[in-house]
Design a protein around this motif. Sequence first.
Motif, PDB file in Angstrom:
ATOM      1  N   SER A 171       5.307   4.177  -7.766  1.00 16.31           N
ATOM      2  CA  SER A 171       4.135   3.627  -7.079  1.00 16.31           C
ATOM      3  C   SER A 171       4.433   3.351  -5.616  1.00 16.31           C
ATOM      4  O   SER A 171       3.602   3.611  -4.739  1.00 16.31           O
TER       5      SER A 171
ATOM      6  N   LEU B   3      -4.993   6.549 -10.235  1.00 17.69           N
ATOM      7  CA  LEU B   3      -3.821   5.874  -9.671  1.00 17.69           C
ATOM      8  C   LEU B   3      -3.351   6.543  -8.382  1.00 17.69           C
ATOM      9  O   LEU B   3      -2.625   5.931  -7.592  1.00 17.69           O
TER      10      LEU B   3
ATOM     11  N   PHE C   3      -2.671   3.207 -13.987  1.00 16.94           N
ATOM     12  CA  PHE C   3      -1.291   3.541 -14.355  1.00 16.94           C
ATOM     13  C   PHE C   3      -1.042   3.264 -15.835  1.00 16.94           C
ATOM     14  O   PHE C   3      -0.445   4.096 -16.533  1.00 16.94           O
TER      15      PHE C   3
ATOM     16  N   THR D   7      -4.362   3.316  -4.411  1.00 18.63           N
ATOM     17  CA  THR D   7      -2.936   3.048  -4.285  1.00 18.63           C
ATOM     18  C   THR D   7      -2.620   1.594  -4.603  1.00 18.63           C
ATOM     19  O   THR D   7      -3.484   0.708  -4.534  1.00 18.63           O
ATOM     20  N   SER D   8      -1.352   1.357  -4.945  1.00 17.20           N
ATOM     21  CA  SER D   8      -0.921   0.003  -5.291  1.00 17.20           C
ATOM     22  C   SER D   8      -0.994  -0.935  -4.101  1.00 17.20           C
ATOM     23  O   SER D   8      -1.212  -2.139  -4.257  1.00 17.20           O
TER      24      SER D   8
ATOM     25  N   TYR E 174      -4.500  -2.687  -5.793  1.00 14.21           N
ATOM     26  CA  TYR E 174      -3.523  -2.898  -6.871  1.00 14.21           C
ATOM     27  C   TYR E 174      -4.158  -3.081  -8.251  1.00 14.21           C
ATOM     28  O   TYR E 174      -3.685  -2.469  -9.217  1.00 14.21           O
TER      29      TYR E 174
ATOM     30  N   LYS F  30       1.847   9.321   0.772  1.00 11.01           N
ATOM     31  CA  LYS F  30       0.643   9.153  -0.046  1.00 11.01           C
ATOM     32  C   LYS F  30      -0.371  10.267   0.193  1.00 11.01           C
ATOM     33  O   LYS F  30      -1.087  10.665  -0.738  1.00 11.01           O
TER      34      LYS F  30
ATOM     35  N   HIS G  92      -5.254   0.321  -9.432  1.00 16.60           N
ATOM     36  CA  HIS G  92      -4.062   1.152  -9.588  1.00 16.60           C
ATOM     37  C   HIS G  92      -3.304   0.777 -10.856  1.00 16.60           C
ATOM     38  O   HIS G  92      -2.860   1.657 -11.613  1.00 16.60           O
ATOM     39  N   GLU G  93      -3.158  -0.501 -11.104  1.00 17.83           N
ATOM     40  CA  GLU G  93      -2.431  -0.967 -12.289  1.00 17.83           C
ATOM     41  C   GLU G  93      -3.114  -0.509 -13.570  1.00 17.83           C
ATOM     42  O   GLU G  93      -2.458  -0.013 -14.496  1.00 17.83           O
TER      43      GLU G  93
END
Length: 268
Positions: A82, A146, A162, A150-151, A155, A92, A158-159
């Motif tokens: 990540s 994801l 993921f 992006t984290s 976040y 990225k 993204h979490e």
Amino acid sequence: MVPSRGSPFSKIGYLPLNEKDVGRQKQRSIIFCMVPFESLAKITVALPLLAFIFCIVWSVLFHFETTVSTHCKVSNWLPSISAAIGNESPQKYVWMFFIALHAPTRFLVVWMYVEYFWKVLHGDILWLAGLTCLLNFIENVALLGLTFFTSAEHYPIHEKCFITFIATSELYMILSSYLLSRRRSRPTNNIEGRSLSLKVKLLIVNVTSFMIAGYFFVRHNNYCEPYVYTLFALFEYIVVVTNMGYHMTASYDLFDRVLHVGCPSYVT
């Protein structure tokens, strides 16, 4: 002048005005480009693999401090995936480009496996094959999620993407390996046998690495020991690479398929 009903020209819908118009009517045709699916599948897997390698190497060489740092502020050697793909430029953007580029073929493969499962599996298990293909579809959507959320910037999204990606990819590999090894309606040929053998080996390495990565992740969060997060990142890499390898086996299962790409053209 309108031809009379009994005229021999009454059944003719078009009369050329002069000799130059004879034979000028345009006819529609299709020009095809044939792409062997075996080659297309390997290229499709190579795109995210190359992007993955680039992001890890670039992060270590040029953004080492920012990508390997954690909340514990302990020493580490490798960034998490990540951090490598979502926090710094140009990583990225390279990752986004290659994932977007390979995504259409990934969704095409989902549909091709629907057809493949229908042909090689017992009829009473096709419902599970449909669920397996649905998991593959969700895995691809989660990968896009994801990637573009992006984290560093999104976040929570993204979490969730993921976690969905990991869960669906693991279930897909387990179920497809089970179906193709235990519920076939016809024996495998040499190429399908090679594919299944490779699937099983990659699945074993993937699941083992996933459990080890989980152990190091929990240990890092609980004890904040130096280099433990590096071990987590290393086994996380193995999980991702073996997942890519598993999807590459589609080039064996569907080796005899040819993709016809066509566009209309007009000839006179």
